[in-house]
Scaffold this motif. Structure first.
Motif, PDB file in Angstrom:
ATOM      1  N   GLY A   1      -4.772  10.367  35.106  1.00  0.00           N
ATOM      2  CA  GLY A   1      -4.339   9.494  34.739  1.00  0.00           C
ATOM      3  C   GLY A   1      -5.755   8.461  33.494  1.00  0.00           C
ATOM      4  N   GLU A   2      -6.755   8.133  34.125  1.00  0.00           N
ATOM      5  CA  GLU A   2      -8.128   8.221  33.779  1.00  0.00           C
ATOM      6  C   GLU A   2      -8.224   9.588  32.848  1.00  0.00           C
ATOM      7  OE1 GLU A   2      -9.494   5.274  33.819  1.00  0.00           O
ATOM      8  OE2 GLU A   2      -8.040   3.828  35.189  1.00  0.00           O
ATOM      9  N   ALA A   3      -8.245  10.696  33.865  1.00  0.00           N
ATOM     10  CA  ALA A   3      -8.820  11.527  32.765  1.00  0.00           C
ATOM     11  C   ALA A   3      -8.058  11.911  31.472  1.00  0.00           C
ATOM     12  CB  ALA A   3      -8.653  12.576  33.804  1.00  0.00           C
ATOM     13  N   VAL A   4      -6.633  11.872  31.305  1.00  0.00           N
ATOM     14  CA  VAL A   4      -6.287  12.655  30.032  1.00  0.00           C
ATOM     15  C   VAL A   4      -6.049  10.748  29.296  1.00  0.00           C
ATOM     16  CG1 VAL A   4      -5.208  14.017  31.411  1.00  0.00           C
ATOM     17  CG2 VAL A   4      -3.884  11.953  31.328  1.00  0.00           C
ATOM     18  N   TYR A   5      -5.887   9.672  29.934  1.00  0.00           N
ATOM     19  CA  TYR A   5      -6.834   8.481  29.428  1.00  0.00           C
ATOM     20  C   TYR A   5      -4.321   8.290  28.615  1.00  0.00           C
ATOM     21  CZ  TYR A   5      -8.671   4.958  26.893  1.00  0.00           C
ATOM     22  OH  TYR A   5      -8.911   3.288  26.201  1.00  0.00           O
TER      23      TYR A   5
END
Ligand code: BES
Ligand code: MG
Ligand code: ZN
Length: 477
Positions: free
Chosen positions: A385-389
């Protein structure tokens, strides 16, 4: 369609330079040493832009702002990609070459390219005048993603746009049959198999949730089973995505008032995400046995539509008192979650535009999450979730919320109390699971009223990049 290739610097071509600070800029852009960046024609949309001897030069300068997280900094590169796309289009240029210096890391250059490609999306099916996009060619130079990474980015971008198309298509065209048809086409192209249960098959399995919601409809329901099982799969038990496929949500007998019905063509956003994700997995040929289950119907008023007080029976025998026909997503998802039990999943992730309450918590900036027996997967998914925003926010699963679903006359009610609507909806779904399970309420991010960065107004494809990033990790475990 964008053409992407790799080459070395061409002094005649329009050039985009990615670097932090401006020290290297002149050398990388191939401009003479007397040239000063202050001569920039304009600085807008996070980019500097100038024209030298009819050659356009863009500087994407990345000065790291200290109070942003890594994930937010990477997201800025996607946004700058979108800004570049808009400017190249505005200048009506056809091709640019892009170079990045050593100050730009791999994630940053990938995000930039992804932002450019994601922002190229247009939904023009109903526009009489379709202006051709001028920007059709990118030449990648040093510091930019290599060919295999480019293939992967293209797979996930086309999957995202596939999901966006499904969401943007109104129900007058995209009814349950057309939705299934699109899944079949996508499967033929990407290499997954689509099995469709029509009304008879759904009746045979006694899917009372899906049949109940469909009672007011003229179009039959569909239960879509998308399967990607490569020979080299690392897993015996499938990773299953379950997606809410309400092709239109009027609220049913509890008709949505005022303007609340508008945009409800997007209520199959979870189904679109599930299908988009398996499409990306198949296109990228990940060695991962993956299944998407998408129960589909519209939720309409009608002579025979469900009414509040009705009691229906889900395929596992659970009886449900329908206190509000607008809480329909959980009814059709219940049957899909029960179906998933037979496939002995390693993990089930469901995605649904389930509640306005989730949207009130996350806005369009992320999704609400609930899980059960899935601790070993949750951190990986959050990291994705953080990596792809597409960030995830965990909701409480306190038993008091579960207690709100008690019914006087049936096993469970489809409506919770005045507060905690996103949690009680998740608690309802939880009742039908007996495997590692994660629930994502994407009511906030699935659809935008106004364009934002690399997302146009309308369907965003939320969930696709998240699930693909997660699937990549599962494929190497
Ligand atoms: N599809 C809606 C949820 C929704 C609302 C999605 C706004 C996207 C934007 C869902 O079926 C619904 O109507 N939920 C009700 C539940 C309520 C009746 C318990 C809601 O959120 O009001
Ligand atoms: Mg509803
Ligand atoms: Zn709905």
């Amino acid at each position: 369609m964008m053409t992407l290739s790799h080459n070395t610097f061409d002094p005649a071509l329009h050039t985009v330079v990615l670097c932090k600070g401006e020290t290297n800029f002149q050398k990388l852009a191939g401009v003479n040493s007397g040239y000063l960046l202050d001569q920039s024609k304009k600085e807008e949309n996070l980019l500097k832009h100038t024209v030298i001897d009819q050659r356009h030069v863009f500087l994407v300068s990345m000065n790291k702002t200290s109070d942003l997280s890594e994930s937010e900094c990477i997201e800025d590169f996607r946004k700058k990609g979108a800004a570049l796309q808009a400017m190249v289009e505005e200048e009506e240029l056809a091709a640019v070459q892009i170079i990045a210096d050593q100050t730009i890391n791999r994630k940053e250059s990938e995000a930039f390219l992804e932002g450019v490609l994601l922002s190229q999306y247009q939904f023009l099916n109903y526009k009489s005048e379709k202006k051709e996009q001028s920007f059709t060619k990118i030449v990648l130079l040093s510091g930019m993603p290599d060919a295999s990474k480019v293939d992967e980015i293209r797979a996930v971008v086309s999957a995202t746009c596939f999901a966006r198309d499904l969401v943007n298509e109104p129900v007058i065209t995209l009814n349950t049959q057309e939705l299934s048809h699109r899944f079949i086409e996508a499967g033929n192209e990407a290499g997954f198999v689509t099995d469709i249960l029509g009304k008879a098959g759904i009746e045979e399995l006694k899917m009372g949730g899906l049949l109940g919601v469909n009672k007011g409809s003229i179009d039959p329901p569909a239960f879509n089973i998308l399967t990607y099982k490569p020979e080299n799969a690392v897993n015996d038990k499938p990773l299953i995505f379950v997606g809410k496929g309400v092709v239109y949500d009027t609220g049913g007998s509890n008709l949505k008032p005022g303007n609340y019905m508008t945009t409800m063509k997007s209520d199959m956003g979870g189904g679109a995400a599930a299908a988009g994700a398996i499409y990306a997995v198949a296109k990228a040929k990940l060695p991962l046995y993956t299944v998407a289950l998408i129960p589909a119907t519209d939720n309409r008023i009608g002579e025979n539509a469900l009414v509040p007080d009705d009691v229906i029976t889900i395929s596992d025998g659970t009886t449900v008192e329908v206190k509000n026909t607008d809480a329909e997503g959980r009814l059709i998802l219940a049957d899909a979650l029960v179906y998933a039990k037979n496939l002995q999943p390693m993990l089930v992730i469901d995605l649904a535009t389930l509640t306005g309450a989730a949207e009130a918590i996350t806005g369009s900036y992320g999704s609400a999450m609930i899980h059960k027996d899935a601790e070993q997967f949750v951190d990986d998914l959050k990291e994705s979730g953080e990596a792809v925003y597409e960030r995830l926010h965990e909701l409480p699963v306190w038993r008091e919320f579960r207690d709100q679903l008690k019914s006087d006359i049936a096993d469970i009610s489809n409506l919770g109390g005045r507060i905690g609507g996103a949690t009680t909806a998740g608690m309802f779904l939880r009742h039908f699971t007996d495997y590692p399970w994660i629930h994502l309420d994407i009511a906030g991010p699935a659809f935008l009223e106004k364009a934002e960065g690399y997302k146009k107004s309308g369907g965003t494809g939320a969930g696709v990049r998240l699930l693909f990033n997660f699937a990549k990790k599962m494929a190497v475990k």
